[in-house]
Design an enzyme around this catalytic site. Structure first.
Site, PDB file in Angstrom:
ATOM      1  CD  GLU A 168      14.166  -1.723  10.856  1.00 21.50           C
ATOM      2  OE1 GLU A 168      13.086  -1.321  11.126  1.00 21.50           O
ATOM      3  OE2 GLU A 168      14.848  -1.856   9.732  1.00 21.50           O
ATOM      4  CD  GLU A 206       6.720   2.721   6.647  1.00 22.42           C
ATOM      5  OE1 GLU A 206       7.625   2.608   7.474  1.00 22.42           O
ATOM      6  OE2 GLU A 206       6.008   1.858   6.262  1.00 22.42           O
ATOM      7  CG  LEU A 207      12.789   3.628   3.122  1.00 23.27           C
ATOM      8  CD1 LEU A 207      14.037   4.257   2.735  1.00 23.27           C
ATOM      9  CD2 LEU A 207      12.425   2.535   2.130  1.00 23.27           C
ATOM     10  CE  LYS A 235       8.274  -7.911  -5.586  1.00 26.86           C
ATOM     11  NZ  LYS A 235       7.973  -8.523  -4.270  1.00 26.86           N
ATOM     12  N   PRO A 236       3.043  -7.409  -4.155  1.00 24.06           N
ATOM     13  CG  PRO A 236       1.484  -8.889  -3.983  1.00 24.06           C
ATOM     14  CD  PRO A 236       2.060  -8.179  -4.983  1.00 24.06           C
ATOM     15  CB  CYS A 259       8.765   0.180  10.003  1.00 25.35           C
ATOM     16  SG  CYS A 259       6.965   0.753   9.984  1.00 25.35           S
TER      17      CYS A 259
END
Length: 482
Positions: free
Chosen positions: A386, A251-252, A176-177, A285
């Site tokens: 962030e 990967e957050l 899913k992009p 990120c």
């Protein structure tokens, strides 16, 4: 396939209309122009794609490592052939400068090539058994159907990062992009079709998170979920995956500290600090999210940093002279500006930027000025949350101990930077800095043969290199007797 600017989904090597009959608009964040419409998938489309991947799995897994590599090499050659078109697509849908989009395509090529080169390096083990002539075999076998969810900031590279190792290891995959940036992934699907991958091995379902991402994660036949995105989304995925006890690789978010000691090459550090903060409008990120500078060189560093940021050219991302394009969306721009306003309310000073750019070309898109904040202290929200935008908070530290303490005062643990010539400090960093990936005396940019992974709330597992490839297999222990 696509009709004009309308794209359907790529399922079982066919271009399939969405079950809902609905489509989503994709817009250029630099101009506001409508680029295309893509299928708005839902649970029925996910079910169809997963069924296709499941049906294709047994035959694909039985192929030799070399055969799987040949398909990946074919795909790699096609991506190389179409690299300019793919870069232009990334720039149009995501807004990053064309020169950076070309780098992204190059990284995708490297990821696919690494997976192809290493299909035969997924090796097992043989251990002596306790019985006469017994051998214990530790084999490595694919999981089955992989569910992949990609973020919007690197629309081609993140899709390639999931597809390449998954299929190299013998799995099939449904991707899913992100709904903001699906076009590069769909163009990659065209190349998958041209490379003649068997039907069902690679499938792409477009749509939003609730309608596509949630059922993909929850589906009983997806055996591993690999996702790149925000930490809150990652936690929801982990919880949903628990129902079937499936593996997750997440990967957050990141909050990379950029540490500059008094013995550093200041010019080199300034250049790296700017590049690592403002590339892709800070939407990376691994970006430099907070810059800690030794008090002995703080003033000199701050002056040079201010001058360098002031020289950044913001504008049309197709212009070769542009250093920074727009934010990906108005919602993302507003989020960044609210963070800047909160920092100011807590005592930070805006040295540069701090506002949306307007007038002329800026009126057509969502551009935010490169921003430098000084007077920042460790207790401010902007040091802990962030930003994911073109805002650089600058902080002063007394010494290396102070820098380490402040850097580790963070719920994230993805990437960090260190500029020093002191080998003792570098060795201390390897033990004491709580981040999975550290750049020493260089700017950002992981490499396909490395291992991209984080600690704490930056995720689980990791991507790239041999360690990343081995995540796509599971072990099977066999007690072998005649």
């Amino acid at each position: 396939m696509s009709t004009g600017t309308t794209w359907n989904q790529f399922i079982n090597n066919a271009w399939v209309k969405p079950a809902s009959g609905s489509y989503l608009s994709v817009e250029n964040p630099a101009t506001g122009e409508k680029l295309a419409e893509v299928a708005k998938g839902d649970v029925k489309d996910v079910d169809r794609a997963v069924a296709a991947a499941k049906a294709a799995f047994a035959a694909w897994a039985r192929k030799t490592a070399s055969e799987r590599a040949d398909y990946l090499y074919a795909l790699n050659r096609l991506v190389e052939r179409d690299k300019e078109e793919l870069a232009a697509t990334i720039t149009a849908e995501m807004g990053k400068p064309l020169k950076e989009a070309r780098v992204e395509v190059g990284f995708a090529i490297g990821l696919i090539r690494f997976a192809a080169e290493n299909t035969r390096r997924l090796q097992g083990e043989i251990i002596p058994g306790e019985m006469v002539d017994e051998k214990i075999l530790i084999d490595r076998v694919p999981h089955g159907v992989i569910g992949g969810i990609a973020a919007w900031n690197f629309p081609l590279a993140l899709t390639a990062r999931k597809i390449a190792p998954a299929v190299a290891a013998g799995n099939t995959i449904v991707i899913k992009p992100h709904e903001l940036t699906p076009l590069a992934s769909l163009k990659l699907a065209k190349l998958v079709e041209e490379a003649k991958f068997p039907a069902g091995v690679i499938n792409i379902v477009t749509g939003d998170g609730p309608d596509v991402g949630v059922p993909l994660v929850a589906h009983k036949d997806t055996k591993l979920i690999t996702m790149t995105g925000s930490t809150p989304a990652g936690k929801k995925i982990m919880a949903a995956a628990a129902e079937h006890l499936k593996e997750v690789r997440l990967e957050l978010g990141g909050k990379a500290p950029f540490i500059v000691m008094d013995d550093a090459d200041i010019d080199q550090a300034v250049e790296a600090a700017v590049s690592a903060r403002f590339s892709n409008s800070g939407q990376v990120c691994t970006c430099n999210e907070r810059t800690y500078v030794h008090e002995g060189v703080y003033d000199a560093f701050a002056a040079k940093l201010r001058d360098r940021i002031a020289k950044l050219k913001v504008g049309d991302p197709t212009d070769p002279a542009t250093d920074m394009g727009p934010k990906v969306s108005l919602a993302e721009l507003k989020k960044v500006h609210e963070m800047v306003e909160k920092a100011v309310s807590q005592g930070a000073r805006v040295e540069l930027g701090g506002k949306r750019l307007e007038g002329g070309v800026y009126d057509k898109g969502v551009f935010y000025a490169p921003t430098l904040l000084t007077g920042v202290t460790q207790d401010m929200d902007i040091v802990h949350n962030e930003i994911f935008g073109p805002v650089l908070p600058l902080l002063r530290v007394k010494d290396f101990d102070d820098a380490l303490e402040k850097a580790n005062d963070c719920r994230y643990g993805l990437s960090a930077y260190l500029f020093t010539k002191d080998l003792g400090n570098i060795l201390r960093m390897t033990r004491e800095l709580e981040f999975g990936e550290v750049y020493v005396n260089r700017g950002a940019g992981e490499e396909p043969q490395g291992f991209h992974h984080g600690y704490k709330e930056s995720g689980l597992g990791g991507e790239d290199g041999q360690h990343g490839l081995e995540a796509y297999v599971q072990t099977k222990t066999i007690y072998l007797n005649a």
